[in-house]
Design an enzyme around this catalytic site. Structure first.
Site, short mmCIF file in Angstrom:
data_model
loop_
_atom_site.label_atom_id
_atom_site.label_comp_id
_atom_site.label_asym_id
_atom_site.label_seq_id
_atom_site.Cartn_x
_atom_site.Cartn_y
_atom_site.Cartn_z
N ASP A 1 -6.07 6.47 10.63
CA ASP A 1 -5.03 7.38 11.13
C ASP A 1 -3.63 6.81 10.94
O ASP A 1 -3.44 5.59 10.83
CB ASP A 1 -5.26 7.65 12.62
N LYS A 2 -2.66 7.69 10.94
CA LYS A 2 -1.26 7.31 10.76
C LYS A 2 -0.86 6.19 11.71
O LYS A 2 -0.27 5.19 11.30
CB LYS A 2 -0.36 8.53 10.99
#
Length: 300
Positions: free
Chosen positions: A137-138
């Site tokens: 994830d970011k």
């Protein structure tokens, strides 16, 4: 928006992905899976996952998403490269960086940085995800392996499917976990109430996360999680499910939490066989500075 596809099932039975593949001969199985993951397939008005069992007289509606045309530009973004040879790159992705471009993130991604760094990236995942074998994830930091050619990419994908790749994460969670180790075996599916979230739900995709306690603090616990499967947001969803959500998680955690730049989740260990030489490789990187400083504060 592409033209909507509507099917009424008369006799067929079985998983919906197989039923759609039989009806839509000009559409690849990977495209059908992409539609299912993106909540583009509805049965009797409800979105379904790939393992939905089709029943007689079901009405299936497919609403393919609008095509997104992106122009990928190499960008001189610094990369923390842990290892590189002619076949692979192992990179330590910083918190806050998106892995590949999308409609909402067309620049500043890991792919933009990789394109500037090298012209040798596998093409198996198409022009938007060159070289990308797996994602994090970011706002999760840590290790990713990138394939520089299709042979390496296919081999790494096979290792992922065989569950032989070692992926360990450090996670700081709310609450004091009483037991030393545990396994969360709970299926994950898209949330019906929020498209940005996943949730544990019967009928979802199998998901297994193993964890062990590393250290306990007042109201918090530092744990190590090891993935057996790799579902979107898996660790975040599973820890919320057992009522020990990750600190700083803007989606699955409580609103008032530790200051930081997103969830306290770090992919610190990555191990696999080199896709060409077969040599066992194991990489480890420490959490980002904000993570380490928070742990020191909690110790006090």
């Amino acid at each position: 928006m592409k033209q909507e596809i509507t099917l009424t099932v008369s006799e067929e039975k079985g998983r919906i992905d197989k039923v759609l593949a039989a009806h839509l001969a000009d559409t690849s199985r990977s495209q059908i899976q992409h539609w299912l993951k993106g909540d583009c397939v509805f049965v009797n008005g409800e979105p379904v996952s790939a393992n939905y069992k089709v029943k007689k007289n079901d009405t299936i509606v497919v609403t393919p998403p609008e095509n997104i045309e992106l122009e990928l530009s190499p960008e001189a973004i610094p990369l923390d490269i842990v290892y590189e040879d002619t076949d692979i790159i192992v990179v330590n992705k910083p918190q806050g960086m998106v892995v590949h471009p999308s409609k909402s993130h067309q620049t500043g991604t890991l792919v933009n940085a990789l394109l500037y760094h090298t012209s040798d990236l596998s093409g198996i995942n198409g022009v938007i995800r060159p070289g990308i074998v797996h994602r994090i994830d970011k706002d999760t930091s840590g290790l990713l392996v990138v394939a520089k050619n299709d042979q390496a990419h296919k081999n790494l994908q096979e290792q992922m499917m065989a569950k032989t790749v070692i992926r360990k994460y450090s996670a700081l969670v709310h609450g004091e976990i009483p037991h030393e180790t545990g396994t969360i075996d709970a299926p994950i599916d898209r949330s019906k109430s929020n498209r940005l979230m996943n949730t544990v739900r019967e009928g979802g995709r199998k998901a297994v996360t193993h964890f062990k306690v590393l250290k306990r603090f007042t109201d918090y616990t530092l744990i190590e999680c090891q993935l057996e499967t790799g579902r979107t947001h898996q660790i975040r969803v599973h820890l919320k499910y057992i009522d020990f959500p990750i600190a700083g998680d803007p989606i699955y955690g409580p609103a008032k939490t530790l200051k930081g730049q997103g969830q306290y989740l770090h992919a610190g260990t990555l191990g696999f066989k080199h896709p060409v030489s077969g040599k066992n490789l194991l990489f480890e990187v420490p959490p980002p500075e904000v993570f380490q400083k928070t742990l020191k504060k909690l110790e006090k």
